[in-house]
Design a protein around this motif. Structure first.
Motif, PDB file in Angstrom:
ATOM      1  N   GLN A 130      44.965  41.025  23.001  1.00 48.00           N
ATOM      2  CA  GLN A 130      44.730  41.661  21.710  1.00 48.00           C
ATOM      3  C   GLN A 130      43.774  42.830  21.859  1.00 48.00           C
ATOM      4  N   ALA A 131      43.868  43.761  20.951  1.00 43.47           N
ATOM      5  CA  ALA A 131      42.955  44.900  20.956  1.00 43.47           C
ATOM      6  C   ALA A 131      41.514  44.403  20.945  1.00 43.47           C
ATOM      7  N   GLY A 132      40.692  45.043  21.756  1.00 45.75           N
ATOM      8  CA  GLY A 132      39.300  44.628  21.902  1.00 45.75           C
ATOM      9  C   GLY A 132      39.074  43.643  23.035  1.00 45.75           C
ATOM     10  N   GLY A 133      40.149  43.134  23.593  1.00 47.99           N
ATOM     11  CA  GLY A 133      40.050  42.165  24.674  1.00 47.99           C
ATOM     12  C   GLY A 133      39.878  42.811  26.033  1.00 47.99           C
ATOM     13  N   SER A 134      39.918  41.965  27.061  1.00 52.99           N
ATOM     14  CA  SER A 134      39.685  42.426  28.428  1.00 52.99           C
ATOM     15  C   SER A 134      40.737  41.874  29.371  1.00 52.99           C
ATOM     16  N   LEU A 135      40.975  42.632  30.429  1.00 50.30           N
ATOM     17  CA  LEU A 135      41.818  42.193  31.531  1.00 50.30           C
ATOM     18  C   LEU A 135      41.234  42.739  32.825  1.00 50.30           C
ATOM     19  N   ARG A 136      41.522  42.051  33.914  1.00 52.22           N
ATOM     20  CA  ARG A 136      41.101  42.522  35.228  1.00 52.22           C
ATOM     21  C   ARG A 136      42.316  42.601  36.141  1.00 52.22           C
ATOM     22  N   LEU A 137      42.591  43.790  36.624  1.00 51.76           N
ATOM     23  CA  LEU A 137      43.693  43.997  37.558  1.00 51.76           C
ATOM     24  C   LEU A 137      43.162  43.967  38.980  1.00 51.76           C
ATOM     25  N   SER A 138      44.001  43.433  39.865  1.00 52.26           N
ATOM     26  CA  SER A 138      43.670  43.415  41.290  1.00 52.26           C
ATOM     27  C   SER A 138      44.819  44.014  42.073  1.00 52.26           C
ATOM     28  N   CYS A 139      44.499  44.606  43.203  1.00 56.30           N
ATOM     29  CA  CYS A 139      45.540  45.167  44.061  1.00 56.30           C
ATOM     30  C   CYS A 139      45.088  45.031  45.504  1.00 56.30           C
ATOM     31  N   ALA A 140      45.839  44.261  46.280  1.00 56.49           N
ATOM     32  CA  ALA A 140      45.477  44.003  47.670  1.00 56.49           C
ATOM     33  C   ALA A 140      46.434  44.726  48.606  1.00 56.49           C
ATOM     34  N   ALA A 141      45.874  45.394  49.586  1.00 53.13           N
ATOM     35  CA  ALA A 141      46.668  46.055  50.619  1.00 53.13           C
ATOM     36  C   ALA A 141      46.817  45.125  51.806  1.00 53.13           C
ATOM     37  N   SER A 142      48.026  45.083  52.364  1.00 52.27           N
ATOM     38  CA  SER A 142      48.272  44.227  53.516  1.00 52.27           C
ATOM     39  C   SER A 142      49.123  44.963  54.542  1.00 52.27           C
ATOM     40  N   GLY A 143      49.094  44.452  55.750  1.00 52.04           N
ATOM     41  CA  GLY A 143      49.814  45.107  56.837  1.00 52.04           C
ATOM     42  C   GLY A 143      48.836  45.630  57.866  1.00 52.04           C
ATOM     43  N   THR A 144      49.330  46.519  58.705  1.00 57.95           N
ATOM     44  CA  THR A 144      48.485  47.100  59.741  1.00 57.95           C
ATOM     45  C   THR A 144      47.732  48.287  59.147  1.00 57.95           C
ATOM     46  N   ILE A 145      46.455  48.070  58.869  1.00 59.71           N
ATOM     47  CA  ILE A 145      45.639  49.081  58.195  1.00 59.71           C
ATOM     48  C   ILE A 145      44.456  49.432  59.086  1.00 59.71           C
ATOM     49  N   THR A 146      44.352  50.688  59.429  1.00 61.86           N
ATOM     50  CA  THR A 146      43.221  51.147  60.225  1.00 61.86           C
ATOM     51  C   THR A 146      42.034  51.456  59.320  1.00 61.86           C
ATOM     52  N   SER A 147      42.287  52.191  58.259  1.00 61.53           N
ATOM     53  CA  SER A 147      41.241  52.498  57.292  1.00 61.53           C
ATOM     54  C   SER A 147      41.884  52.937  55.991  1.00 61.53           C
ATOM     55  N   ILE A 148      41.130  52.771  54.898  1.00 65.25           N
ATOM     56  CA  ILE A 148      41.585  53.205  53.581  1.00 65.25           C
ATOM     57  C   ILE A 148      40.589  54.217  53.060  1.00 65.25           C
TER      58      ILE A 148
END
Length: 118
Positions: free
Chosen positions: A12-30
């Motif tokens: 509802q309007a006025g509420g809150s949410l938290r989004l997450s995003c995870a990177a996976s695989g062969t990662i040297t740097s972000i």
């Protein structure tokens, strides 16, 4: 390399949410990670970004309400969204500029739907 976003939903309007995003695989740097959104009938727009030094940038419409953060150990970026408004309704996409075995990559997540009811 892939990005997996989660955390969207109906609130509802006025509420809150938290989004997450995870990177996976062969990662040297972000270098930078960020969130974009696309509302029905509109172009995709930048919401917030955070670089490797934790410097952040926000679009004006979310300043003071949204907070972007990242956990480098987990290759994860978060978007805390407070005081949500109906106009925040959109599909939210995470993005990362990263190196994978010295190959520069520009990676997008699959999108997560945020719906804010009035």
């Amino acid at each position: 390399v892939q990005l997996q976003a989660s955390g969207g939903g109906l609130v509802q309007a006025g509420g809150s949410l938290r989004l997450s995003c995870a990177a996976s695989g062969t990662i040297t740097s972000i270098s930078s990670m960020g969130w974009y959104r696309q509302a029905p009938g509109k172009q995709r727009e930048l919401v917030a970004t955070i670089n490797s030094g934790a410097s952040t940038d926000y679009t004006d419409s979310v300043k003071g309400r949204f907070t972007i953060s990242r956990d480098n150990a987990k290759n994860t970026v978060y978007l805390q969204m407070n005081s949500l408004k109906p106009e925040d309704t959109a599909v939210y996409y995470c993005h990362a500029d990263l190196l994978s075995r010295w190959v520069s990559m520009n990676v997008w997540g699959q999108g997560t739907l945020v719906t804010v009811s009035s």
